[in-house]
Structure formats: structure tokens, C-alpha cells
Design a protein around this motif. Sequence first.
Motif, PDB file in Angstrom:
ATOM      1  N   LYS A  23      -1.017  31.643  -2.537  1.00 14.02           N
ATOM      2  CA  LYS A  23      -0.757  30.771  -1.389  1.00 14.02           C
ATOM      3  C   LYS A  23      -1.691  29.574  -1.436  1.00 14.02           C
ATOM      4  CE  LYS A  23      -3.942  33.018   1.731  1.00 14.02           C
ATOM      5  NZ  LYS A  23      -4.255  33.351   3.063  1.00 14.02           N
ATOM      6  N   VAL A  24      -1.315  28.543  -0.707  1.00 13.36           N
ATOM      7  CA  VAL A  24      -2.135  27.336  -0.618  1.00 13.36           C
ATOM      8  C   VAL A  24      -3.419  27.669   0.119  1.00 13.36           C
ATOM      9  CG1 VAL A  24      -2.265  25.010   0.355  1.00 13.36           C
ATOM     10  CG2 VAL A  24      -0.117  25.819  -0.653  1.00 13.36           C
TER      11      VAL A  24
ATOM     12  N   ILE B  75       0.869  -1.176   0.000  1.00 12.26           N
ATOM     13  CA  ILE B  75       0.000   0.000   0.000  1.00 12.26           C
ATOM     14  C   ILE B  75       0.903   1.223   0.000  1.00 12.26           C
ATOM     15  CG2 ILE B  75      -1.765   1.300   1.250  1.00 12.26           C
ATOM     16  CD1 ILE B  75      -2.584  -1.407   2.522  1.00 12.26           C
ATOM     17  N   ILE B  76       0.699   2.082  -0.981  1.00 12.00           N
ATOM     18  CA  ILE B  76       1.493   3.307  -1.066  1.00 12.00           C
ATOM     19  C   ILE B  76       0.585   4.512  -0.879  1.00 12.00           C
ATOM     20  CG2 ILE B  76       3.233   2.267  -2.573  1.00 12.00           C
ATOM     21  CD1 ILE B  76       1.891   3.889  -4.895  1.00 12.00           C
ATOM     22  N   GLU B  77       1.200   5.638  -0.557  1.00 11.15           N
ATOM     23  CA  GLU B  77       0.460   6.893  -0.515  1.00 11.15           C
ATOM     24  C   GLU B  77       1.270   7.946  -1.250  1.00 11.15           C
ATOM     25  OE1 GLU B  77      -0.445   7.898   3.525  1.00 11.15           O
ATOM     26  OE2 GLU B  77       1.631   7.806   4.154  1.00 11.15           O
ATOM     27  N   ILE B  78       0.546   8.847  -1.914  1.00  9.50           N
ATOM     28  CA  ILE B  78       1.163   9.871  -2.752  1.00  9.50           C
ATOM     29  C   ILE B  78       0.985  11.220  -2.074  1.00  9.50           C
ATOM     30  CG2 ILE B  78       1.150  10.991  -5.011  1.00  9.50           C
ATOM     31  CD1 ILE B  78      -0.120   8.326  -6.065  1.00  9.50           C
ATOM     32  N   GLY B  79       2.111  11.900  -1.852  1.00  7.04           N
ATOM     33  CA  GLY B  79       2.088  13.216  -1.222  1.00  7.04           C
ATOM     34  C   GLY B  79       2.420  14.303  -2.223  1.00  7.04           C
ATOM     35  N   ILE B  80       1.809  15.445  -2.045  1.00  5.61           N
ATOM     36  CA  ILE B  80       2.022  16.621  -2.901  1.00  5.61           C
ATOM     37  C   ILE B  80       2.264  17.825  -1.999  1.00  5.61           C
ATOM     38  CG2 ILE B  80       0.954  18.202  -4.574  1.00  5.61           C
ATOM     39  CD1 ILE B  80       1.460  15.498  -5.834  1.00  5.61           C
ATOM     40  N   GLU B  81       3.197  18.656  -2.410  1.00  9.27           N
ATOM     41  CA  GLU B  81       3.471  19.899  -1.681  1.00  9.27           C
ATOM     42  C   GLU B  81       3.730  21.010  -2.686  1.00  9.27           C
ATOM     43  OE1 GLU B  81       7.145  21.360   1.004  1.00  9.27           O
ATOM     44  OE2 GLU B  81       6.088  19.595   1.754  1.00  9.27           O
ATOM     45  N   VAL B  82       3.215  22.205  -2.391  1.00  6.87           N
ATOM     46  CA  VAL B  82       3.457  23.363  -3.257  1.00  6.87           C
ATOM     47  C   VAL B  82       4.838  23.925  -2.970  1.00  6.87           C
ATOM     48  CG1 VAL B  82       2.722  25.705  -3.846  1.00  6.87           C
ATOM     49  CG2 VAL B  82       1.006  23.939  -3.390  1.00  6.87           C
ATOM     50  N   ILE B  83       5.607  24.128  -4.023  1.00  8.68           N
ATOM     51  CA  ILE B  83       6.917  24.775  -3.922  1.00  8.68           C
ATOM     52  C   ILE B  83       6.741  26.281  -4.115  1.00  8.68           C
ATOM     53  CG2 ILE B  83       9.212  24.956  -4.961  1.00  8.68           C
ATOM     54  CD1 ILE B  83       8.928  22.245  -3.899  1.00  8.68           C
ATOM     55  N   SER B  84       5.969  26.648  -5.155  1.00 12.42           N
ATOM     56  CA  SER B  84       5.766  28.079  -5.427  1.00 12.42           C
ATOM     57  C   SER B  84       4.584  28.282  -6.364  1.00 12.42           C
ATOM     58  CB  SER B  84       7.026  28.691  -6.036  1.00 12.42           C
ATOM     59  OG  SER B  84       7.287  28.123  -7.308  1.00 12.42           O
TER      60      SER B  84
ATOM     61  N   TYR C 109      -6.996  25.826   1.647  1.00 13.05           N
ATOM     62  CA  TYR C 109      -7.639  24.575   2.011  1.00 13.05           C
ATOM     63  C   TYR C 109      -9.142  24.754   1.921  1.00 13.05           C
ATOM     64  CZ  TYR C 109      -2.949  23.547   3.552  1.00 13.05           C
ATOM     65  OH  TYR C 109      -1.595  23.376   3.580  1.00 13.05           O
ATOM     66  N   VAL C 110      -9.864  23.682   1.709  1.00 17.60           N
ATOM     67  CA  VAL C 110     -11.311  23.742   1.560  1.00 17.60           C
ATOM     68  C   VAL C 110     -11.951  24.425   2.755  1.00 17.60           C
ATOM     69  CG1 VAL C 110     -13.414  22.348   1.374  1.00 17.60           C
ATOM     70  CG2 VAL C 110     -11.392  21.724   0.061  1.00 17.60           C
ATOM     71  N   LYS C 111     -11.500  24.092   3.969  1.00 19.75           N
ATOM     72  CA  LYS C 111     -12.090  24.698   5.166  1.00 19.75           C
ATOM     73  C   LYS C 111     -11.929  26.223   5.157  1.00 19.75           C
ATOM     74  CE  LYS C 111      -8.167  24.082   8.304  1.00 19.75           C
ATOM     75  NZ  LYS C 111      -7.858  25.462   8.587  1.00 19.75           N
ATOM     76  N   ASP C 112     -10.801  26.719   4.626  1.00 18.70           N
ATOM     77  CA  ASP C 112     -10.571  28.164   4.550  1.00 18.70           C
ATOM     78  C   ASP C 112     -11.508  28.802   3.531  1.00 18.70           C
ATOM     79  OD1 ASP C 112      -8.521  27.861   6.407  1.00 18.70           O
ATOM     80  OD2 ASP C 112      -7.019  27.562   4.840  1.00 18.70           O
ATOM     81  N   ARG C 113     -11.729  28.124   2.428  1.00 18.22           N
ATOM     82  CA  ARG C 113     -12.630  28.646   1.393  1.00 18.22           C
ATOM     83  C   ARG C 113     -14.055  28.694   1.916  1.00 18.22           C
ATOM     84  NH1 ARG C 113     -10.080  25.502  -3.794  1.00 18.22           N
ATOM     85  NH2 ARG C 113      -8.229  26.798  -3.963  1.00 18.22           N
ATOM     86  N   LEU C 114     -14.442  27.671   2.646  1.00 16.41           N
ATOM     87  CA  LEU C 114     -15.800  27.620   3.201  1.00 16.41           C
ATOM     88  C   LEU C 114     -16.011  28.726   4.223  1.00 16.41           C
ATOM     89  CD1 LEU C 114     -16.329  23.763   3.579  1.00 16.41           C
ATOM     90  CD2 LEU C 114     -17.297  25.280   1.836  1.00 16.41           C
TER      91      LEU C 114
END
Length: 131
Positions: A119-120, A65-74, A122-127
Motif C-alpha cells: 500500500k501507499v 507552469i505545469i505540475e506533474i501528478g503521480i498515482e499508484v495503480i497497484s 506517506y512520510v508522516k505515516d513512516r515517522l
Amino acid sequence: MRFHTRKWIKPEDLNANGRLFGGRLLSWITEEAALYSIIQLEDQNCVMKYMSEINFINPVSQGGIIEIGIEVISFGTTSITLKSEVRNKLTREAIATVDQLIFVVLDAEGKPKVHGKTKVEYVKDRLESES
């Protein structure tokens, strides 16, 4: 880094040596990064412009089982630059990394379009900002 997607390695995901096929993993990383970019930039007309090399670190066998992570650089004016890490969900052992994935928002004519994000979000911030 936030890990969003998990994959269970099945027989159809394997190469001739019984390990996870690199092309399959690359497809999953690309899809995850594209979805992340579309959601962050709030524009479905988002395409990959560039991907740096993928560094395969450890193999994965059937049943893993693998998981894929993503992070914003810029954030660029018309683009977003991400990095990705894939790891074993149970052991946290690194499977692969990609240092840069660049996605660009396009207008109706296929030209880069300014997206206005800096900037990043999140859904909770948009809501919260909508209420």
C-alpha cells in the motif's frame, strides 16, 4: 492524484513550433515516477520496465507552469504500477496523461526482487511508526 512537481516552461524546453517539447515532458514524467517509486518501495535499485503511450492533450507555451501528478495503480510482488497526469498549474487544464508506468526493484544481479510493499505509505505515516 497527488501533484508533486512543478515546472516553469523556459525557452530551452520548447520545440521548433514554440511549444513544450514532448521529449522534455516525457523526461520529467519519467524522473518523477522513478523518484516516487524509489520512495514508495524504499529501494534505490528501481528501474522502469514499461511505459504505456503518452496522450498529449493540450500544448504549453513558454512561461507556462505545469505540475506533474503521480498515482499508484497497484503493487506487484517486485513492481509498482503508476499513472501520471500533467496539468496547467493555473488553469488545471490537462496537458498530458500516461496510463501505466511500471517500475521493478532489482537485486545485485539485476533480477527482480520482492519488495514487500502492498500500500501507499506517506512520510508522516513512516515517522509515526518509528516513534
